[in-house]
Motif scaffolding. Sequence first.
Motif, PDB file in Angstrom:
ATOM      1  N   LYS A   1      82.419  87.697   4.927  1.00  0.00           N
ATOM      2  CA  LYS A   1      82.214  86.263   5.110  1.00  0.00           C
ATOM      3  C   LYS A   1      83.288  85.617   5.976  1.00  0.00           C
TER       4      LYS A   1
ATOM      5  N   VAL B   1      85.726  76.922  11.284  1.00  0.00           N
ATOM      6  CA  VAL B   1      86.701  77.594  12.140  1.00  0.00           C
ATOM      7  C   VAL B   1      88.078  77.112  11.721  1.00  0.00           C
TER       8      VAL B   1
ATOM      9  N   THR C   1      75.669  81.632  11.290  1.00  0.00           N
ATOM     10  CA  THR C   1      76.114  81.278   9.943  1.00  0.00           C
ATOM     11  C   THR C   1      77.519  80.701   9.896  1.00  0.00           C
ATOM     12  N   VAL C   2      78.217  80.652  11.014  1.00  0.00           N
ATOM     13  CA  VAL C   2      79.592  80.147  11.017  1.00  0.00           C
ATOM     14  C   VAL C   2      79.604  78.636  10.819  1.00  0.00           C
ATOM     15  N   THR C   3      80.210  78.191   9.719  1.00  0.00           N
ATOM     16  CA  THR C   3      80.293  76.760   9.444  1.00  0.00           C
ATOM     17  C   THR C   3      81.732  76.255   9.447  1.00  0.00           C
TER      18      THR C   3
ATOM     19  N   SER D   1      80.023  81.408   6.485  1.00  0.00           N
ATOM     20  CA  SER D   1      80.868  82.325   7.241  1.00  0.00           C
ATOM     21  C   SER D   1      81.921  81.498   7.943  1.00  0.00           C
ATOM     22  N   SER D   2      83.076  82.096   8.175  1.00  0.00           N
ATOM     23  CA  SER D   2      84.138  81.370   8.861  1.00  0.00           C
ATOM     24  C   SER D   2      84.970  82.326   9.690  1.00  0.00           C
ATOM     25  N   ILE D   3      85.641  81.760  10.689  1.00  0.00           N
ATOM     26  CA  ILE D   3      86.517  82.533  11.554  1.00  0.00           C
ATOM     27  C   ILE D   3      87.913  81.935  11.486  1.00  0.00           C
TER      28      ILE D   3
ATOM     29  N   ARG E   1      82.756  77.826  18.145  1.00  0.00           N
ATOM     30  CA  ARG E   1      82.076  78.900  17.404  1.00  0.00           C
ATOM     31  C   ARG E   1      81.305  78.345  16.219  1.00  0.00           C
ATOM     32  N   THR E   2      81.534  77.093  15.859  1.00  0.00           N
ATOM     33  CA  THR E   2      80.799  76.475  14.762  1.00  0.00           C
ATOM     34  C   THR E   2      80.158  75.188  15.256  1.00  0.00           C
TER      35      THR E   2
END
Length: 537
Positions: free
Chosen positions: A421, A441, A437-439, A371-373, A465-466
Amino acid sequence: MSDQKPTPSGPEASTGLAKSFADRLTFPADTKAKPNPTASTFTPAAKFDWADEAETPTEEKSKEPTRSLPRAQTDGAADSSLEMAQTDGATTWMNGSAGLDEPEFDVNVKLADLQDDPNNPLYSVKSFEELKLREELLRGLSVMGFHKPSKIQERALPLLLKNPPQNLIGQSQSGTGKTAAFVLNMLSRIDLNTKQPQCLVLAPTRELAKQIAGVAKIMGTFLVDKGLEVFEAVPQSLPPRGVQVQGQIIVGTPGTVMDLIQRKRQLNVRGIKVLTLDEADNMLDLQGMGDQCKRVKMLLPKDHQVVLFSATFPPMVLDFAGLFAPNANQITLEVENLTVKGIKQMYLDCNSDQEKYEALVKFYGLMTIASSIIFVHRRDTAAEIERRMTAEGHKVASLTGALEGAQRDEVFARFRNGDAKVLITTNVLARGIDVQTVTMVINYDIPETVDHQPDYETYLHRIGRTGRFGRTGAALSFVSSKRSWDQLMTICKHFGVEPTKLDTSDWDHVEKMLKGIMKNARNVVPQAAGPEAAMDD
């Protein structure tokens, strides 16, 4: 226009903002903070050194930062400690982080009363049992995987829980247990024999408010049968007009809480014992939100306890915080030491906005990211990236302040459970949100203040966040102009890191480097102490 007014930084911005805020933040003479000549400062004699310096291996060694990010020790006593890591923010039941991120720093305690002895064991506990908590709370902590206090909790909890209650200003990096600390304080102080509101938490966004409420509900699981109720004071989640809000703990955003108290007269605050502000630096720094927090505080009983927590407290905001929490005990650490472990920081140098987007799509085509932001400045940028990435076949969602509350909840739920995702957002989600699950940013736009200066605090909150403790992570920033380049380099210099440049002329090399980072398991923590394991104990 971005959703959230950035925090000015630098001496020029500080002077004007400090004056305007001080003018607005005026309390009656009996509550206004004054310098406390009896305050003393305590710094532990021995430095808490549970991190070391090590490079992140990749398939091809690139130029490493001038000051490598610390990582957790993996030998000896550290293993047994890490196996009992805590969670923070959302629990793993809510797809939250599976472990704490505790960087190397000194916990500095400033006591409001010189007669208090900082060397007294009261000010540093090594187990939750020492705090004489309700049995139901100890059971709740165990179920959540909280087996021992984190470093910040060792110092904060005794100060929070002592009687008579004292105000507290706490600065601690996201992922170190600050949410659990102030939630535990509230659950310890409520009277379950009445449904009258007794503790109030104010948070800057509905997402963070709902996350905090979720932590309170799970930590207080074994108090529900005895009458515990937690109410979320966020838009689209309110009772019908005329119906009084029930629940010992109220968690909400300042505007909604103020509306319930004054205009709708549905929230009775005469019994409030504790007022907590999460992400307090952000709340006090924004003019509109700071005014709302001030008005809420003025309506509460004079003897309530004030608790302010944030990952960052710029000096001028820390001064303002003293007005909110007179004669407060303080737990702080230097901002330069607030860095995030396990995060590989990189950048892409593009020649135009179009090239930025093309590089973004190419980047996501190279690899599968859990997952990413993606953080952007503007709502229209978020909408456009969402449209184009969806057309490319990526499962993405956009979350900005333009959405109504129910829509925001639905979008964030899709991201939490993995249906989407990629989450594209403005700074509305830069703070506090914890999704395990955030790997990755991505700073699609470099964070900046209203006067276009580099925004150090927002950068730190974004990449936080990661790279949660026990997991690897990466932060990628895009630069496409001299201004964005200068801003990124200034931010990196501020934190003492040198980001790795990704060469877009050789995407095969980029792919190898990224896969090496994402497959790196050097920070993996055994999950034996998670909620499921705890229930089997």
